[in-house]
Design a protein around this motif. Structure first.
Motif, mmCIF file in Angstrom:
data_model
loop_
_atom_site.group_PDB
_atom_site.id
_atom_site.type_symbol
_atom_site.label_atom_id
_atom_site.label_comp_id
_atom_site.label_asym_id
_atom_site.label_seq_id
_atom_site.Cartn_x
_atom_site.Cartn_y
_atom_site.Cartn_z
ATOM 1 N N ARG A 149 -90.837 -36.126 -1.380
ATOM 2 C CA ARG A 149 -89.872 -35.868 -0.057
ATOM 3 C C ARG A 149 -89.459 -34.313 0.098
ATOM 4 N NH1 ARG A 149 -84.072 -38.876 -1.379
ATOM 5 N NH2 ARG A 149 -83.907 -36.823 -2.625
ATOM 6 N N ALA A 150 -89.253 -33.736 -1.026
ATOM 7 C CA ALA A 150 -88.862 -32.441 -0.511
ATOM 8 C C ALA A 150 -89.787 -31.473 -0.187
ATOM 9 C CB ALA A 150 -88.403 -31.564 -1.879
ATOM 10 N N TYR A 151 -91.126 -31.684 -0.548
ATOM 11 C CA TYR A 151 -92.423 -30.722 -0.353
ATOM 12 C C TYR A 151 -92.752 -31.011 1.327
ATOM 13 C CZ TYR A 151 -96.881 -28.469 -0.424
ATOM 14 O OH TYR A 151 -97.689 -27.683 -0.153
ATOM 15 N N PHE A 152 -92.610 -32.212 1.684
ATOM 16 C CA PHE A 152 -93.267 -32.528 3.034
ATOM 17 C C PHE A 152 -92.056 -32.652 3.854
ATOM 18 C CE2 PHE A 152 -96.704 -34.113 0.321
ATOM 19 C CZ PHE A 152 -97.778 -33.291 0.611
ATOM 20 N N ASN A 153 -90.603 -32.113 3.569
ATOM 21 C CA ASN A 153 -89.677 -32.468 4.551
ATOM 22 C C ASN A 153 -89.802 -31.424 5.572
ATOM 23 O OD1 ASN A 153 -87.293 -33.684 5.629
ATOM 24 N ND2 ASN A 153 -86.324 -33.823 3.724
ATOM 25 N N ASP A 154 -90.510 -31.376 6.271
ATOM 26 C CA ASP A 154 -91.056 -30.371 7.173
ATOM 27 C C ASP A 154 -90.766 -30.510 8.829
ATOM 28 O OD1 ASP A 154 -93.079 -32.005 7.553
ATOM 29 O OD2 ASP A 154 -94.644 -30.743 7.012
ATOM 30 N N GLY A 155 -89.998 -31.598 8.787
ATOM 31 C CA GLY A 155 -89.749 -31.741 10.529
ATOM 32 C C GLY A 155 -91.093 -32.555 11.100
#
Length: 436
Positions: free
Chosen positions: A167-173
């Motif tokens: 969730r944090a790693y791919f929270n790229d918009g």
């Protein structure tokens, strides 16, 4: 699915709202300063790449579930069709390892996102659960639980650590990143942590359809820290932070070493540390990172004290395969039939705690026994050279702890990524953690 060679790093943007919510407790991972030689880095790169290959190749492409184990002496990356048992713990390590695979460009980013999204969708919508808790072992393709499998509290926690890392790693918009975040949040939010307390102040180890809750509880210090912190940090079904004080922290003394622990294998001092950044922090009881350093030192000293072939270049025993099946063994105190076998994940999982000593033994073992002990996915799970026994298999959880800890040693990636999540930060605050 092919791998892309090279070790170049990519940049992952973190949402401003999460970044702004950081506190002193969740400041960037305080990775101990470590100088690695070019040869050390090359070895760790090979170990990491091979371990990530397992999680890419030995996961069902539809369900995303990772096999509990697979053959290691293979020449191609074909899925091990002789195996059907997936473990949610291996999958939790696996989707975390996919973040490493993306950062190091072992696999195209779009393929990684597709795999992670499919995995989370399957676990949310198709994998059977009880109050959000997942069965330990499931059919890798269908998700049907095996009859011997329990609904596992700790293995669900391991899976959720992987989901929150993604969730944090791919929270790229991007749309894919947003979907991954939403799926991970739904998986976490549906877990009814109060239910697993079963009326007590410590968590049950699990639940079985035929007999109900397992009587054994997570009631003394071990890998349980992730379970309690996830439950305390939950936004939907939190447990009282007083549960952090409910489990015991037995004092252990071995030779010159004093630390918190129990009569457990070494991995209990490693697993929660793969995701939660405990470095330079303490609660009312301990600095748990330093506690794991001492526990690893004590374990190495214990191995060397036994003789049985152990040395500075050959030590480390944790729960693993041995010649006659699977066993929880190690020490101190002596657990199980420790007979001179070595378990590479014991040292690999402690890489951030004793970098120089763990790298020394791992490199030495590869140099000396690599023809027999090293395969497509790195070290086999365990081996005993004097008995000419080399495990033909690798285990997902043992490869996983090595991959994550090797990356944490080199870059702190998993620590820094996982600790972008507000729930672990809030939980550590509620439990009284302070920076040292």
């Amino acid at each position: 699915m092919g791998l892309i060679g090279g070790t170049a790093l990519s940049t992952v943007a973190m949402p401003e709202a999460i970044a702004a919510g950081r506190t002193q407790v969740s400041a960037k991972a305080q990775t101990p300063p470590v100088r690695l030689s070019r040869e050390d880095n090359a070895f760790l790169e090979d170990l990491t790449r091979r371990g990530c290959m397992f999680f890419i190749e030995q996961a069902d492409p539809v369900s995303g579930q990772v096999l509990d184990r697979a053959a290691n002496k293979v020449s191609t990356g074909d899925f091990d069709k002789d195996r059907s048992i997936a473990s949610i713990a291996a999958t939790g390590f696996g989707i975390s390892a996919l973040c490493v695979a993306d950062r190091r460009r072992y696999m195209p980013t779009e393929q990684v996102k597709t795999r992670v999204q499919a995995t989370l969708q399957f676990h949310l919508n198709k994998l059977p659960h009880q109050h959000g808790f997942l069965f330990h072992f499931n059919n890798v393709r269908t998700g049907e639980p095996f009859g011997f499998s329990e609904v596992s509290s700790i293995d669900t926690a391991i899976f959720l650590c992987g989901a929150l890392t993604c969730r944090a790693y791919f929270n790229d918009g991007t749309p894919e990143g947003t979907a991954i975040g939403e799926l991970a949040t739904q998986l976490y939010d549906r877990v009814d942590w109060q239910w697993m307390l079963n009326g007590g102040d410590t968590f049950a180890m699990g639940w079985r359809p035929a007999s109900g809750f397992i009587r054994s509880r997570w009631n003394h210090y071990c890998e349980l820290m992730m379970l309690y912190l996830l439950a305390i940090g939950s936004k939907t079904h939190p447990v009282d932070p007083i549960t952090w004080d409910a489990f015991t922290r037995p004092p252990m003394v071995y030779d010159e070493y004093s630390y918190i622990g129990g009569a457990d294998p070494l991995f209990v001092h490693q697993f929660s540390h793969a995701w939660f950044d405990f470095a330079n922090k303490r609660d009312a009881y301990a600095n748990y990172f330093e506690n794991s350093v001492t526990a690893t030192e004590a374990h190495k000293a214990f191995c060397l004290s036994l003789g049985r072939g152990y040395s500075d270049d050959y030590w480390g025993v944790s729960a693993s395969d041995w010649e006659h099946g699977y066993v929880a063994w190690g020490g101190p105190p002596l657990m199980g039939p420790v007979n001179g076998s070595v378990v590479p994940s014991a040292a690999a999982g402690s890489l951030p705690f004793l970098p120089a000593q763990c790298i020394q033994t791992l490199r030495a073992m590869k140099d000396r026994f690599g023809v027999d002990a090293w395969g497509r996915y790195g070290f086999c799970d365990a081996f005993h050279p004097e008995l000419l026994w080399y495990d033909p298999d690798v285990l997902g959880i043992d490869l996983g702890i090595g991959v994550l800890m090797a990356e944490n040693l080199r870059t702190g990636l998993i620590w820094k990524t996982f600790m972008q999540n507000p729930e672990p930060v809030a939980a550590m605050q509620l439990c009284g953690f302070q920076s040292e």
